[in-house]
Design a protein around this motif. Structure first.
Motif, mmCIF file in Angstrom:
data_model
loop_
_atom_site.group_PDB
_atom_site.id
_atom_site.type_symbol
_atom_site.label_atom_id
_atom_site.label_comp_id
_atom_site.label_asym_id
_atom_site.label_seq_id
_atom_site.Cartn_x
_atom_site.Cartn_y
_atom_site.Cartn_z
ATOM 1 N N ALA A 46 -85.649 47.922 25.333
ATOM 2 C CA ALA A 46 -85.213 48.938 24.612
ATOM 3 C C ALA A 46 -84.406 48.640 23.099
ATOM 4 N N SER A 47 -83.325 47.970 23.626
ATOM 5 C CA SER A 47 -82.237 47.510 22.456
ATOM 6 C C SER A 47 -82.033 46.131 22.620
ATOM 7 N N SER A 48 -82.215 45.497 23.632
ATOM 8 C CA SER A 48 -82.069 44.094 23.657
ATOM 9 C C SER A 48 -82.601 43.443 24.937
ATOM 10 N N VAL A 49 -82.735 42.186 24.978
ATOM 11 C CA VAL A 49 -83.210 41.378 26.270
ATOM 12 C C VAL A 49 -82.143 40.437 26.155
ATOM 13 N N VAL A 50 -81.417 40.346 27.644
ATOM 14 C CA VAL A 50 -80.309 39.470 27.789
ATOM 15 C C VAL A 50 -80.984 38.607 29.031
ATOM 16 N N ILE A 51 -80.513 37.178 28.818
ATOM 17 C CA ILE A 51 -80.624 36.288 29.697
ATOM 18 C C ILE A 51 -79.333 35.886 30.289
ATOM 19 N N ARG A 52 -79.294 35.912 31.735
ATOM 20 C CA ARG A 52 -77.694 35.602 31.918
ATOM 21 C C ARG A 52 -78.092 34.893 33.484
ATOM 22 N N ILE A 62 -79.140 36.452 23.873
ATOM 23 C CA ILE A 62 -79.096 37.680 23.787
ATOM 24 C C ILE A 62 -80.259 38.053 22.619
ATOM 25 N N PHE A 63 -81.438 38.566 22.931
ATOM 26 C CA PHE A 63 -82.339 38.817 22.009
ATOM 27 C C PHE A 63 -82.163 40.277 21.450
ATOM 28 N N ASN A 64 -81.899 40.819 20.330
ATOM 29 C CA ASN A 64 -81.595 42.180 20.082
ATOM 30 C C ASN A 64 -82.681 42.631 19.232
ATOM 31 N N ASP A 65 -83.164 43.757 19.702
ATOM 32 C CA ASP A 65 -84.250 44.477 18.910
ATOM 33 C C ASP A 65 -84.071 44.844 17.439
ATOM 34 N N GLU A 66 -84.905 44.124 16.498
ATOM 35 C CA GLU A 66 -84.772 43.952 15.081
ATOM 36 C C GLU A 66 -83.259 43.656 14.636
ATOM 37 N N GLY A 67 -82.994 42.466 15.530
ATOM 38 C CA GLY A 67 -81.626 41.909 15.096
ATOM 39 C C GLY A 67 -81.601 40.755 15.269
ATOM 40 N N SER A 68 -80.206 40.188 15.658
ATOM 41 C CA SER A 68 -79.900 38.760 15.716
ATOM 42 C C SER A 68 -80.335 38.063 17.188
ATOM 43 N N VAL A 69 -80.592 36.897 17.252
ATOM 44 C CA VAL A 69 -80.764 36.087 18.333
ATOM 45 C C VAL A 69 -79.448 35.203 18.653
ATOM 46 N N VAL A 70 -78.755 35.574 19.714
ATOM 47 C CA VAL A 70 -77.523 34.885 20.084
ATOM 48 C C VAL A 70 -77.769 33.836 21.352
ATOM 49 N N THR A 77 -70.433 31.921 22.016
ATOM 50 C CA THR A 77 -71.678 31.972 21.038
ATOM 51 C C THR A 77 -71.534 30.526 20.208
ATOM 52 N N LYS A 78 -72.629 29.991 20.091
ATOM 53 C CA LYS A 78 -73.100 28.772 19.321
ATOM 54 C C LYS A 78 -73.598 28.750 18.238
ATOM 55 N N LEU A 79 -74.716 29.675 18.476
ATOM 56 C CA LEU A 79 -75.768 30.040 17.243
ATOM 57 C C LEU A 79 -76.283 31.292 17.158
ATOM 58 N N ALA A 80 -76.273 31.929 16.217
ATOM 59 C CA ALA A 80 -76.681 33.314 16.145
ATOM 60 C C ALA A 80 -77.509 33.346 14.823
ATOM 61 N N THR A 81 -78.539 33.805 14.945
ATOM 62 C CA THR A 81 -79.462 34.065 13.525
ATOM 63 C C THR A 81 -79.007 35.447 12.782
ATOM 64 N N THR A 82 -78.954 35.264 11.701
ATOM 65 C CA THR A 82 -78.350 36.216 10.730
ATOM 66 C C THR A 82 -79.778 36.847 9.601
#
Length: 193
Positions: A46-52, A62-70, A77-82
């Protein structure tokens, strides 16, 4: 519908789809979610998908809905999309790189070459440097026609021609040029000896 757990033995599968398209199971060693059918495997949040990992403190992605992938390493955090590209925390190690746009360096940030950072190219906020002071050997500039111009690139300061002359200029006018027999001076030679 049940309020109780559903238990599957090792390698026993929860199977979905007319052709066993989606299968979820544990092999006794590893756990699997397999999409063996046509189409894609979608994981929706609904807001994000988290793999842990097993605990909430070991988030890997972390895959955020309509947002960043971390993407993380050991929780950092090593890589984040913007919206404009990616943001990398740490060093980038690559076996090659091709770019179709500028690579921008801030003041005093160096482009370094060589195992011991032998060659450095940078701007310190006031002046620009090509610095080969820490390496062994020489600094070579190789070209069949090397031209040094002023900043607006409309006036020669020096020209070096392969198998030809070296010409030095003053205010855009040639003053000294080497030749096969010596040098050619345009103007007056002033010397203290």
């Amino acid at each position: 519908s049940t309020g109780d757990d559903i238990t599957f033995a090792d390698s026993s599968k929860a199977i979905f789809g007319a052709d066993s398209d989606l299968q979820i199971y544990h092999s006794g060693t590893h756990s699997f979610i397999e999409d063996k059918g046509t189409g894609n495997l979608y994981i929706d949040g609904a807001s994000s998908v988290v793999i842990r990992g097993e605990t909430a403190n070991t988030i890997s992605a972390i895959f955020n809905d309509e947002g960043s992938v971390v993407l993380k390493h050991s929780g950092d955090t090593k890589l984040a999309t913007t919206a404009t590209g990616i943001d990398v925390t740490g060093a980038i190690t690559t076996e090659g790189m091709t770019t179709s746009a500028n690579v921008n360096f801030g003041d005093s940030i160096q482009a370094r070459f060589g195992a011991a950072s032998d060659l450095k190219i940078y701007h310190d906020g006031s002046d620009s440097y090509i610095n080969d002071t820490s390496g062994t050997g020489n600094l070579y500039l190789a070209s069949n026609q090397l031209i040094i111009n002023n900043s607006p690139n409309n006036e020669n300061m020096a020209r070096f021609a392969e198998d030809g002359s070296v010409t030095l200029y003053h205010n855009g006018l040639a003053k000294i040029a080497t030749s096969a027999t010596g040098i050619d001076v345009t103007g007056t030679v002033t010397a203290d000896g």
